[in-house]
Scaffold this motif. Structure first.
Motif, mmCIF file in Angstrom:
data_model
loop_
_atom_site.group_PDB
_atom_site.id
_atom_site.type_symbol
_atom_site.label_atom_id
_atom_site.label_comp_id
_atom_site.label_asym_id
_atom_site.label_seq_id
_atom_site.Cartn_x
_atom_site.Cartn_y
_atom_site.Cartn_z
ATOM 1 N N LEU A 271 115.405 -34.740 -18.695
ATOM 2 C CA LEU A 271 114.671 -33.668 -18.034
ATOM 3 C C LEU A 271 113.231 -33.668 -18.512
ATOM 4 O O LEU A 271 112.943 -33.944 -19.676
ATOM 5 N N ALA A 272 112.314 -33.329 -17.600
ATOM 6 C CA ALA A 272 110.908 -33.234 -17.992
ATOM 7 C C ALA A 272 110.738 -32.164 -19.059
ATOM 8 O O ALA A 272 109.938 -32.309 -19.985
ATOM 9 N N ALA A 273 111.487 -31.086 -18.938
ATOM 10 C CA ALA A 273 111.415 -30.001 -19.912
ATOM 11 C C ALA A 273 112.827 -29.549 -20.253
ATOM 12 O O ALA A 273 113.468 -28.851 -19.459
ATOM 13 N N PRO A 274 113.377 -29.960 -21.409
ATOM 14 C CA PRO A 274 114.703 -29.479 -21.812
ATOM 15 C C PRO A 274 114.725 -27.959 -21.837
ATOM 16 O O PRO A 274 113.718 -27.312 -22.136
ATOM 17 N N ARG A 275 115.881 -27.375 -21.503
ATOM 18 C CA ARG A 275 115.941 -25.917 -21.424
ATOM 19 C C ARG A 275 117.121 -25.357 -22.207
ATOM 20 O O ARG A 275 118.201 -25.938 -22.253
ATOM 21 N N LEU A 276 116.853 -24.216 -22.806
ATOM 22 C CA LEU A 276 117.867 -23.497 -23.566
ATOM 23 C C LEU A 276 118.792 -22.778 -22.592
ATOM 24 O O LEU A 276 118.334 -22.046 -21.715
ATOM 25 N N THR A 277 120.107 -22.977 -22.721
ATOM 26 C CA THR A 277 121.049 -22.370 -21.780
ATOM 27 C C THR A 277 121.961 -21.339 -22.434
ATOM 28 O O THR A 277 122.581 -20.543 -21.739
ATOM 29 N N ALA A 278 122.052 -21.337 -23.764
ATOM 30 C CA ALA A 278 122.889 -20.341 -24.447
ATOM 31 C C ALA A 278 122.526 -20.311 -25.925
ATOM 32 O O ALA A 278 122.026 -21.292 -26.486
ATOM 33 N N THR A 279 122.786 -19.157 -26.539
ATOM 34 C CA THR A 279 122.569 -18.992 -27.980
ATOM 35 C C THR A 279 123.772 -18.276 -28.583
ATOM 36 O O THR A 279 124.237 -17.283 -28.035
ATOM 37 N N ILE A 280 124.276 -18.808 -29.689
ATOM 38 C CA ILE A 280 125.435 -18.223 -30.366
ATOM 39 C C ILE A 280 124.998 -17.749 -31.756
ATOM 40 O O ILE A 280 124.430 -18.529 -32.530
ATOM 41 N N ASP A 281 125.268 -16.484 -32.049
ATOM 42 C CA ASP A 281 125.001 -15.946 -33.384
ATOM 43 C C ASP A 281 126.272 -16.117 -34.217
ATOM 44 O O ASP A 281 127.288 -15.485 -33.955
ATOM 45 N N THR A 282 126.226 -16.991 -35.228
ATOM 46 C CA THR A 282 127.449 -17.349 -35.959
ATOM 47 C C THR A 282 127.831 -16.335 -37.037
ATOM 48 O O THR A 282 128.968 -16.320 -37.493
ATOM 49 N N GLY A 283 126.882 -15.520 -37.489
ATOM 50 C CA GLY A 283 127.198 -14.546 -38.523
ATOM 51 C C GLY A 283 127.087 -15.072 -39.942
ATOM 52 O O GLY A 283 127.273 -14.323 -40.901
ATOM 53 N N TYR A 284 126.787 -16.374 -40.113
ATOM 54 C CA TYR A 284 126.573 -16.915 -41.454
ATOM 55 C C TYR A 284 125.181 -16.520 -41.962
ATOM 56 O O TYR A 284 124.278 -16.220 -41.178
ATOM 57 N N ASN A 285 125.001 -16.557 -43.248
ATOM 58 C CA ASN A 285 123.658 -16.401 -43.811
ATOM 59 C C ASN A 285 122.854 -17.684 -43.643
ATOM 60 O O ASN A 285 121.658 -17.654 -43.367
ATOM 61 N N THR A 286 123.529 -18.804 -43.812
ATOM 62 C CA THR A 286 122.916 -20.124 -43.629
ATOM 63 C C THR A 286 123.903 -20.991 -42.860
ATOM 64 O O THR A 286 125.084 -21.032 -43.197
ATOM 65 N N LEU A 287 123.411 -21.670 -41.826
ATOM 66 C CA LEU A 287 124.282 -22.492 -40.968
ATOM 67 C C LEU A 287 123.974 -23.963 -41.198
ATOM 68 O O LEU A 287 122.814 -24.370 -41.210
#
Length: 536
Positions: A271-287
């Protein structure tokens, strides 16, 4: 009606941005940025108004299908259609978000203008490039197939020369054999002729004796009939024959050579411009890590003994604690959908199946770091020696070690020995790709462990040097690696050529994986979020 109302109208000053306003007095169309510039001309009187209120702008409203005498001057945001005031206030659109249709027209035209610019400036040129590349390839096809035909002709000429030489040799052999045959018969003929001459001579002598009364001559006669009755042996010469075996066409084709099968592969484009389609909040302090179970379910791990399975809606589906209570060093999903994780402290690799943990590998003198699953459903594990002076990649089939990759052809270590991230992935072409963060390089070896290339980033003006941490590969054999300090992803082809960056406002990207549709999942270390990105 102003015929321009049917088209995307640009600002008369900059001729770039779509108009938003007009000057009634000067009769000029203006974008938002050019209004102040136009008003700075104090030599004229100005009267700025929104374009849709311009006296020359006569919109053509659509008629309501249910109230044919009313114009659709409003816009239902919920249903995304123009509506009349009656429908908006009293009928099926009551309570919906309603806006002015002319305002919607303006925003729609801005969207159209944006799409038009993207089509003209980005998408259409790329199609032209692809079309040009196809035409170039067609020309190369003509040339290459011509070379193949020439090669076949040349091979045929070689075979013709060989066949002609063989035929000439056979004919020479036939002439030589015939000469020998005739020679044998000539010799036999000479012997018979000599005998016949002797017989004729004896007959003459016998007739002379009979014609005379010479007692002495008669008394000395000796009969030779017994001698002549012994006829010369008959010589039987068997005529030679030329064997003409049946031609084995299959064998002949094999000897002549063969044409490889045509292989057609459809290659996806970036893709000319990659796009963000979803975000997951994992709840960890550090992932630290993410591994795809499916298109909408991912396993995650942080600085914790608990591994979590989450969906795209941030819902916790299940969680599992490590057998030892230590934080896992890395994890991966097998082809069967089971989870594998490494335990650095107790030197084990463990398999989780139906929520039951089984230790499949226990190391001696080495500690496991990162792990990935292979196309053959085996494991590749990066590991360090206990003294942190050596590192290597080991392939396992079940619990059995089948291959060790540690040194290059010159006996030097392929990987840095420091205890740092060494994420690993097997590419579709079976190359083994390791993100060696301490060496600041992506190290790629082939299936047998021979070094193919090292990618050390691109010369750039970034403040931080290239630091590859997470790594993954997709169905097109692209190699994707997370550049931790520079907050982006590098995409390489299977031969290590840089293709592009993925940015998408990433912050400290660490773990990477792709799903079966080549969507990229990125684990952000500090925010503890997983971002799903479409890049193909």
């Amino acid at each position: 009606m102003d015929p321009r109302a049917q088209d995307v109208i640009l600002c008369d000053l900059c001729e770039t941005d779509p108009l938003q306003y007009c000057c009634e007095h000067c009769d000029i169309n203006l974008c938002t940025d050019c209004v102040s510039k136009h008003l700075s001309d104090f030599s004229k009187k100005h009267e700025i108004a929104p374009y849709h209120l311009h006296k020359k702008f006569t919109p053509s409203y659509s008629k309501c299908l249910k109230h044919t005498d009313e114009d659709c001057k409003l816009y239902c945001e919920n249903c995304d259609i123009p509506v009349c005031s009656t429908c908006a206030l009293f009928r099926e659109h009551k309570g919906h978000d309603i806006s002015d249709v002319l305002e919607k027209l303006g925003s729609k035209k801005q969207l159209i203008q944006k799409d038009l610019e993207e089509l003209e400036n980005k998408i259409s040129p790329r199609y032209k490039e692809i079309s040009s590349a196809v035409q170039t390839e067609k020309a190369e096809v003509e040339t290459n197939y011509g070379k193949l035909a020439t090669t076949a002709d040349q091979q045929g000429e070689v075979w013709h020369r060989e066949v002609t030489a063989i035929v000439n040799k056979r004919k020479a052999d036939i002439v030589e054999t015939k000469t020998k045959h005739i020679s044998v018969l000539d010799k036999h003929t000479d012997e018979i002729t000599h005998r016949m001459t002797e017989i004729n001579q004896v007959i003459l002598e016998m007739k002379n004796i009979l014609d005379t009364n010479d007692i002495s001559l008669t008394s000395t006669y000796k009969s030779r009939n017994d001698e002549f009755n012994k006829l010369p042996p008959t010589i039987k010469v068997t005529l030679p024959s030329l064997s003409t075996p049946t031609i084995n066409t299959e064998k002949l084709n094999e000897m002549f050579g063969s044409l490889t099968l045509l292989s057609v592969t459809t290659v996806g484009s970036l893709l000319a411009a990659p796009r963000l389609t979803a975000t997951i909040d994992t709840g960890y302090n550090t992932l630290y890590n993410v591994s795809c179970l499916s298109e909408d379910q991912v396993w995650t791990r942080g600085f914790s003994k608990t591994m979590k399975l989450l969906n795209l809606q941030n819902k916790l589906l299940t969680s599992i604690q490590t057998k030892s209570g230590n934080a896992p060093e890395d994890m991966a999903v097998t082809r069967d959908g089971d989870l594998v994780y490494t335990d650095y402290h107790n030197k084990t690799v463990n398999l989780i199946k139906n929520k039951k943990i089984r230790t499949v590998i226990t190391l001696q003198g080495w500690r496991p770091c990162n792990v990935c699953c292979t196309a053959s459903n085996g494991l590749l594990v990066t590991m360090y020696s206990n003294d942190l002076k050596q590192s290597k990649v080991v392939r396992y089939s079940g619990s059995t070690e089948t291959q060790t990759i540690q040194f290059n052809d010159k006996g030097r270590s392929l990987y840095s020995s420091d205890y740092q991230e060494k994420s690993i992935s097997e590419n579709k072409n079976l190359d083994i790709c390791v993100a060696d963060s301490e060496a600041r390089a992506v190290v790629v070896v082939n299936q047998s462990g021979k070094l193919r290339f090292r990618y050390t980033g691109l010369p750039s003006n970034t403040k931080e040097s290239f630091t590859p941490v997470g790594i993954t590969t997709d169905s097109l054999s692209h190699i994707l690696t997370a550049d931790y300090h520079n907050h982006h992803i590098h995409i390489l082809d299977q031969d290590g050529q840089f293709l592009r960056y993925i940015h998408c406002d990433l912050e400290r990207p660490l773990g990477l994986c792709v799903d079966i549709r080549d969507n990229l999942f990125v684990a952000e270390c500090n925010t503890a979020k997983v971002k799903k990105i479409q890049y193909l």
